[in-house]
Write an enzyme that holds these catalytic residues in place. Structure first.
Site, mmCIF file in Angstrom:
data_model
loop_
_atom_site.group_PDB
_atom_site.id
_atom_site.type_symbol
_atom_site.label_atom_id
_atom_site.label_comp_id
_atom_site.label_asym_id
_atom_site.label_seq_id
_atom_site.Cartn_x
_atom_site.Cartn_y
_atom_site.Cartn_z
ATOM 1 N N TYR A 144 0.840 -1.185 0.000
ATOM 2 C CA TYR A 144 0.000 0.000 0.000
ATOM 3 C C TYR A 144 0.883 1.247 0.000
ATOM 4 O O TYR A 144 1.730 1.424 0.880
ATOM 5 C CB TYR A 144 -0.909 0.025 1.223
ATOM 6 C CG TYR A 144 -1.890 -1.125 1.284
ATOM 7 C CD1 TYR A 144 -2.199 -1.866 0.146
ATOM 8 C CD2 TYR A 144 -2.512 -1.471 2.475
ATOM 9 C CE1 TYR A 144 -3.103 -2.908 0.200
ATOM 10 C CE2 TYR A 144 -3.427 -2.521 2.540
ATOM 11 C CZ TYR A 144 -3.701 -3.242 1.395
ATOM 12 O OH TYR A 144 -4.600 -4.287 1.450
ATOM 13 N N HIS A 150 5.587 4.916 0.969
ATOM 14 C CA HIS A 150 4.870 3.729 1.411
ATOM 15 C C HIS A 150 3.955 4.098 2.564
ATOM 16 O O HIS A 150 4.298 4.918 3.414
ATOM 17 C CB HIS A 150 5.844 2.628 1.840
ATOM 18 C CG HIS A 150 5.255 1.269 1.750
ATOM 19 N ND1 HIS A 150 4.460 0.742 2.741
ATOM 20 C CD2 HIS A 150 5.302 0.329 0.772
ATOM 21 C CE1 HIS A 150 4.059 -0.467 2.381
ATOM 22 N NE2 HIS A 150 4.551 -0.746 1.193
ATOM 23 N N HIS A 151 2.771 3.480 2.593
ATOM 24 C CA HIS A 151 1.793 3.817 3.632
ATOM 25 C C HIS A 151 2.304 3.444 5.021
ATOM 26 O O HIS A 151 1.863 4.003 6.031
ATOM 27 C CB HIS A 151 0.470 3.106 3.354
ATOM 28 C CG HIS A 151 -0.723 3.857 3.841
ATOM 29 N ND1 HIS A 151 -0.760 4.493 5.065
ATOM 30 C CD2 HIS A 151 -1.934 4.098 3.270
ATOM 31 C CE1 HIS A 151 -1.942 5.070 5.231
ATOM 32 N NE2 HIS A 151 -2.672 4.853 4.164
ATOM 33 N N SER A 152 3.223 2.500 5.103
ATOM 34 C CA SER A 152 3.752 2.101 6.409
ATOM 35 C C SER A 152 4.531 3.228 7.079
ATOM 36 O O SER A 152 4.752 3.189 8.290
ATOM 37 C CB SER A 152 4.644 0.868 6.260
ATOM 38 O OG SER A 152 5.697 1.105 5.348
#
Length: 511
Positions: A46, A157-159
């Protein structure tokens, strides 16, 4: 800073990813939050994209110099993922590897700046971020569009963090356009609470007991529905519903800018929140979009007769909505978010709530607003989000990220859309003398074919839409429907004289 030709953009980025440079590691590590692990577990990727329009051409060297001076100060931006995907590792960072400036033939693209930016961003959604270094990059496109003179595309990155975290970082890096030395004003938000007055102790106690019972009941029902959604409960198959292939397909991103004042006026007249208005507008727009392709054929004359309502009454359309789990709502100063033991900690302190949408063709557009308010009030009186967060943490600890990500995928696969709303600066901001025209965030990598993000900025509301073009071929049509739905609601209030009375009242109170 990479100078790349537009036709070689994808190839050059991938070549850059293959060039692995040795970096000196430190022993500093930080564990990922449960949601961050979900966003990057095995088979999951994601990513977020923030498209920032500027009112002037962008000087790439200004951005590069600022990054060189400040990027190392932020531990998450200057860290990479460990091989196990469970911790962040501080690393040395070469800023030039993260900034891309494609060579653009302006004569070739002519007046089609929007198409160029849209195509460029769409191709970025097919190129994975290099996990051997910090998971972000910036692309500078000095192309004129209808809303801006140039565009910067920030991909990460969504992280790394949620929308609140990213907006906090953007505001820390910018200044007010009206006062280049002043930091942007951070909007102050408070959780809405209903206070009962003029009631006896007994009545207040009974109300509190009933509210607690209702809260527990709603939470149990929501969790059971969530479990059913993961196991078998699917949304109705429509022209908006994605599938397993959607997460790996390229995405098309577009946006529309509407008046934030119009949304505020509707909110005040209808006595609801801005989120209620946005959900109401979305319900109306999706209803119009789903109804329009259906026409009835007149067998005798061979003509097409538009149906007034061709949407099944039993249709099930739901959206995943991100909920901020921090004790403080809204954007917080970056220094506060980076402080240890902060109540508004940087990261992915969010969870998902499944929101049922009222999809039907209504002659009165205000019905969508009242239904949205009713649904949102019901969801606010539930502890689904924090309880689910604890359950996810337990699953990750016992079964690992692979199982947790698989369950999360099932939840998204069986729903139709994904919504998010982030508050932005209350006035125009600039980055080192570059005034910002708009901010349009989005996400890709999910199994839904439709993502809708709302981003307030100054007196604007940016509606950012990301779609899987194999499912939704014309996202601009959806933007049109969103804009038309908002206009129809304002017009309905004007017809009834409610909006005029409210505007007069506001003017009198401001005198």
């Amino acid at each position: 800073m990479r100078q790349i030709g537009i036709r070689e953009t994808k190839t050059n980025i991938e070549d850059t990813h293959r060039r692995r440079s040795k970096r000196r590691m430190t022993k500093e590590e930080e564990p990922l939050s449960p949601m961050a692990r979900m966003f990057q577990s095995y088979g999951t990727d994601y990513c977020t994209i923030i498209i920032i329009g500027f009112k002037t051409k962008i000087n790439p060297h200004v951005i590069l110099d600022d990054l060189k001076q400040n990027v190392y100060k932020h531990p998450r931006i200057s860290s990479k993922l460990a091989d196990d995907g469970a911790t962040w590792i501080k690393t040395e960072i070469n800023v030039e590897d993260h900034v891309f400036v494609p060579h653009i033939d302006l004569d070739e693209i002519g007046d089609y700046g929007e198409n160029f930016v849209e195509d460029y961003v769409s191709r970025l959604t097919t190129i994975p971020l290099d996990r051997s270094r910090p998971l972000w990059d910036i692309h500078i496109l000095n192309v004129k569009t209808s809303d801006a003179e140039a565009v910067a595309v920030i991909r990460s990155h969504h992280s790394l963090g949620d929308g609140m975290s990213r907006m906090s970082l953007i505001m820390a890096c910018t200044r007010k356009t009206s006062d280049p030395k002043a930091c942007p004003t951070i909007p102050i938000l408070k959780r809405r609470e209903k206070v009962s007055q003029n009631k006896s102790w007994f009545l207040r106690s009974m109300v509190a007991i009933c509210s607690t019972v209702r809260l527990i009941w709603n939470t149990i029902v929501d969790l059971l529905l969530l479990l059913a959604t993961v196991l078998f409960l699917k949304d109705t198959k429509t022209s908006l519903k994605g599938g397993a292939d959607a997460e790996s397909n390229r995405k098309i991103l577009c946006h529309r800018i509407v008046s934030l004042d119009d949304i505020r006026l509707i909110k005040d007249v209808m006595d609801m929140t801005i989120n209620d208005v946005l959900i109401g507008v979305t319900q109306a727009a999706l209803s119009r979009y789903l109804n329009k392709p259906h026409d009835k054929v007149n067998v005798d004359g061979g003509t097409l007769t538009p149906l007034l309502n061709n949407i099944p009454s039993s249709i099930r359309v739901r959206a995943g909505v991100l909920v901020n789990l921090r004790s403080k709502v809204g954007i917080q100063p970056l220094a506060d978010m980076m402080a240890k033991d902060s109540e508004c900690r940087w990261g992915n302190h969010i969870n998902i709530v499944v929101l049922p949408l009222s999809i039907a063709l209504k002659t009165d557009p205000l019905i969508y607003l009242s239904k949205a308010q009713s649904t949102m009030d019901r969801k606010k009186n539930s502890l689904q989000a924090p309880v689910l967060y604890s359950i996810m943490r337990f699953i990750l600890k016992i079964f690992g990220g692979k199982i947790g990500a698989a369950l999360f995928k099932r939840l998204l696969l069986n729903t139709t859309a994904f919504f998010s709303n982030v508050n932005g600066p209350t006035e125009e901001i600039s980055f080192h003398g570059h005034p910002i025209a708009y901010i349009a965030p989005s996400v890709y990598g999910h199994s839904q074919a439709l993502m809708i993000h709302f981003q307030s900025y100054a007196e604007k509301m940016v509606i950012s839409i990301a779609v899987d073009p194999t499912i939704i071929s014309d996202p601009h049509k959806l933007c049109d429907e969103m804009e038309e739905s908002l206009k129809s609601m304002k017009a309905a209030l004007l017809e009834r004289g409610l909006l005029i009375n409210k505007q007069v009242s506001v003017r009198v109170n401001n005198m």
